[in-house]
Design a protein around this motif. Structure first.
Motif, short mmCIF file in Angstrom:
data_model
loop_
_atom_site.label_atom_id
_atom_site.label_comp_id
_atom_site.label_asym_id
_atom_site.label_seq_id
_atom_site.Cartn_x
_atom_site.Cartn_y
_atom_site.Cartn_z
N ALA A 162 0.84 -1.21 0.00
CA ALA A 162 0.00 0.00 0.00
C ALA A 162 0.87 1.25 0.00
O ALA A 162 1.91 1.30 0.66
N PHE A 163 0.42 2.25 -0.75
CA PHE A 163 1.11 3.53 -0.75
C PHE A 163 0.77 4.28 0.53
O PHE A 163 -0.39 4.36 0.92
N ASP A 164 1.80 4.80 1.20
CA ASP A 164 1.56 5.54 2.45
C ASP A 164 1.92 7.01 2.23
O ASP A 164 3.10 7.35 2.09
N PRO A 165 0.93 7.89 2.19
CA PRO A 165 1.22 9.31 1.88
C PRO A 165 2.09 9.99 2.95
O PRO A 165 2.68 11.03 2.68
N ASP A 166 2.17 9.39 4.14
CA ASP A 166 2.99 10.00 5.18
C ASP A 166 4.43 9.48 5.18
O ASP A 166 5.24 9.88 6.01
N ASN A 167 4.71 8.55 4.26
CA ASN A 167 6.06 8.00 4.17
C ASN A 167 6.85 8.81 3.13
O ASN A 167 6.51 8.84 1.95
N GLY A 168 7.91 9.46 3.59
CA GLY A 168 8.70 10.34 2.72
C GLY A 168 9.31 9.61 1.53
O GLY A 168 9.38 10.16 0.43
N ASP A 169 9.74 8.35 1.75
CA ASP A 169 10.33 7.58 0.65
C ASP A 169 9.29 7.28 -0.43
O ASP A 169 9.58 7.34 -1.62
N HIS A 170 8.07 6.97 0.02
CA HIS A 170 7.00 6.69 -0.94
C HIS A 170 6.70 7.95 -1.77
O HIS A 170 6.54 7.89 -2.99
N ARG A 181 7.54 10.84 -16.21
CA ARG A 181 6.32 10.85 -17.02
C ARG A 181 6.14 12.21 -17.70
O ARG A 181 5.82 12.31 -18.88
N ALA A 182 6.36 13.27 -16.93
CA ALA A 182 6.18 14.63 -17.45
C ALA A 182 7.19 14.92 -18.57
O ALA A 182 6.85 15.54 -19.58
N GLU A 183 8.42 14.43 -18.39
CA GLU A 183 9.45 14.65 -19.42
C GLU A 183 9.07 13.94 -20.71
O GLU A 183 9.21 14.48 -21.80
N LEU A 184 8.52 12.74 -20.56
CA LEU A 184 8.11 11.94 -21.71
C LEU A 184 7.07 12.66 -22.56
O LEU A 184 7.08 12.60 -23.79
N PHE A 185 6.15 13.38 -21.89
CA PHE A 185 5.06 14.05 -22.61
C PHE A 185 5.31 15.55 -22.76
O PHE A 185 4.43 16.28 -23.23
N GLY A 186 6.49 16.01 -22.33
CA GLY A 186 6.81 17.43 -22.46
C GLY A 186 5.91 18.33 -21.62
O GLY A 186 5.51 19.41 -22.05
N ILE A 187 5.56 17.86 -20.41
CA ILE A 187 4.66 18.64 -19.55
C ILE A 187 5.47 19.30 -18.43
O ILE A 187 6.21 18.62 -17.72
N PRO A 188 5.36 20.62 -18.26
CA PRO A 188 6.11 21.28 -17.19
C PRO A 188 5.34 21.27 -15.87
O PRO A 188 4.15 20.96 -15.84
N GLY A 189 6.03 21.62 -14.78
CA GLY A 189 5.34 21.96 -13.54
C GLY A 189 5.29 20.92 -12.45
O GLY A 189 4.69 21.16 -11.39
N VAL A 190 5.91 19.73 -12.65
CA VAL A 190 5.89 18.74 -11.56
C VAL A 190 6.93 19.13 -10.51
O VAL A 190 8.11 19.23 -10.82
N THR A 191 6.48 19.41 -9.31
CA THR A 191 7.40 19.70 -8.21
C THR A 191 7.07 18.76 -7.05
O THR A 191 6.02 18.12 -7.05
N TYR A 192 7.98 18.72 -6.07
CA TYR A 192 7.75 17.84 -4.93
C TYR A 192 6.52 18.31 -4.13
O TYR A 192 5.68 17.51 -3.73
N SER A 193 6.41 19.63 -3.95
CA SER A 193 5.27 20.10 -3.14
C SER A 193 3.95 19.92 -3.87
O SER A 193 2.93 19.61 -3.25
N LEU A 194 3.97 20.05 -5.22
CA LEU A 194 2.73 19.78 -5.96
C LEU A 194 2.37 18.30 -5.83
O LEU A 194 1.19 17.93 -5.68
N THR A 195 3.39 17.44 -5.87
CA THR A 195 3.15 16.00 -5.71
C THR A 195 2.45 15.72 -4.39
O THR A 195 1.44 15.02 -4.33
N GLN A 196 2.97 16.32 -3.32
CA GLN A 196 2.33 16.15 -2.01
C GLN A 196 0.90 16.65 -2.03
O GLN A 196 -0.02 16.02 -1.52
N GLY A 197 0.72 17.82 -2.64
CA GLY A 197 -0.61 18.44 -2.68
C GLY A 197 -1.62 17.58 -3.42
O GLY A 197 -2.73 17.37 -2.94
N VAL A 198 -1.21 17.05 -4.58
CA VAL A 198 -2.13 16.24 -5.39
C VAL A 198 -2.44 14.92 -4.68
O VAL A 198 -3.59 14.51 -4.55
N VAL A 199 -1.39 14.27 -4.20
CA VAL A 199 -1.57 12.94 -3.61
C VAL A 199 -2.39 13.01 -2.32
O VAL A 199 -3.25 12.19 -2.06
N LYS A 200 -2.13 14.04 -1.52
CA LYS A 200 -2.86 14.16 -0.25
C LYS A 200 -4.11 15.02 -0.39
O LYS A 200 -4.75 15.34 0.61
N ASN A 201 -4.46 15.42 -1.61
CA ASN A 201 -5.62 16.28 -1.82
C ASN A 201 -5.54 17.56 -1.01
O ASN A 201 -6.53 18.00 -0.42
#
Ligand SMILES: [Zn+2]
Length: 371
Positions: A162-170, A181-201
């Protein structure tokens, strides 16, 4: 309470201490004569009796599940008279507020009078998710790339883990995959804080929206406590996204609500044991409550946990419920346990109106009441 506000209170010596304790201490320092008792635990960890000591419950919660739980607790104190009218002295009012970015709401819930949280649960629709095919085939923005890594790639690579949103390694793993994935499709804007925001809603909190909503909640609480003025009836929305709009809506009660209504009616033979009763709750289509603990006017009839209470109450399981309820032909019981709804498990509390069949004093009217 909100983090930024707490940070305003915080001193170096407070770092690492629970927010509740720090806030209580600082408020008592600033406002003389006020007494605050902080509790640092999950709201479900307190038993129902704990909540019965309060006259008003002001909520500062961040999830639908937590609101649902406290709402059920407050409504469980509500009693109805023989004509199914709510008894005023058993009403425990709640004041709730919530914000999402520039938007917010404040509401007053008086069980039995206004709709309860559950009556208007449709106000909180499930989080909209991206269609999986978009994530898998045609990502168009950074959030799509992050959700691809989180929902699809994670399972492919970590089968069964299971993915654990509170686990920093995950989180770091999802971020790295989202970048690829973003590089593959030429999409800008993926950051670590956005990742946290999206995953944890996470929707960014805006301190000023929180201040507006918490001020409204504080005022309504004051009005209930002092009776100095009529309260908000019953739902205030504040929207500062495009300009500023605010509105009060008077929602109506759901007359069939299982939480704030007179309770689920259960008819029993006097011979039914507590164990059999607990099994029935699991199969009851309106309840679906498993591993139930049962209390009767604050008395523990059976507790699933902690082990010491389980052991103390275990011998009751083989006794007829009728005897455990002191041979009272009809009364209210409370069941707490795991509610299985829409394939989701959550802690829940249900008010049950138990009527024993074939006892003098129980009329056909009682049995016809329904829930
Ligand atoms: Zn309700």
């Amino acid at each position: 309470m909100e983090r930024q506000v707490i940070r305003g209170f915080c001193r170096l010596e407070d770092v690492g201490k629970p927010k509740a304790e720090v806030a209580a201490k600082r408020v008592m320092e600033r406002v003389s004569g006020v007494n605050i008792v902080p509790h640092f635990c999950r709201i479900e960890d307190k038993d129902i009796e704990f909540y019965s000591d309060f006259n008003i419950i002001a909520l500062g919660l961040d999830s639908i599940e937590a609101r649902s739980y406290i709402n059920a607790v407050a409504c469980s104190f509500l009693e109805y008279d023989f004509d199914d009218n709510p008894r005023e002295e058993t009403m425990k009012p709640m004041v709730d507020g919530g914000t999402e970015g520039f938007k917010g709401h404040a509401r007053v819930i008086v069980p039995g009078v206004t709709p309860c949280f559950e009556c208007t649960i449709w106000l909180f629709p499930p989080q909209v998710k991206f269609p999986l095919c978009t994530l898998a085939e045609t990502p168009r923005n950074a959030a799509h790339c992050i959700e691809y890594a989180h929902l699809i790639k994670w399972d492919e690579v970590h089968r069964g883990k299971a993915f654990d949103p509170d686990n920093g390694d995950h989180m770091k793993w999802v971020y790295d995959e989202a970048v690829k994935r973003a590089e593959l499709f030429g999409i800008p804007g993926v950051t670590y804080s956005l990742t946290q925001g999206v995953v944890k809603n996470i929707i960014p909190a805006i301190a000023s929206t929180n201040a507006i909503v918490s001020a409204a909640c504080a005022l309504e609480t004051l009005k209930i406590a002092s009776g100095c003025s009529k309260t908000l009836s019953n739902y205030l929305t504040y929207n500062g996204v495009e300009g500023l709009h605010s509105k009060v809506t008077q929602f109506v009660k759901d007359k069939d609500c299982l939480v704030c209504g007179p309770g689920v009616l259960i008819e029993l033979d006097t011979t039914v044991t507590l164990q059999k009763f607990i099994n029935m709750l699991e199969e009851h289509p309106k309840l679906l409550i498993s591993k139930a603990s049962i209390t009767y006017h604050g008395k523990n009839l059976y507790m699933q946990a902690p082990p010491v209470l389980e052991e103390m109450t275990r011998s009751n399981l083989n006794l007829p419920l009728y005897d455990l309820m002191d041979k009272i032909p009809k009364d209210i019981l409370h069941a707490t346990g795991t509610i299985n709804k829409d394939n989701k498990k959550s802690s829940g509390l249900k008010k049950l109106r138990v009527v024993f069949k074939g006892i003098d004093g129980v009329t056909d009217m009682d049995l016809a009441g329904g829930a």
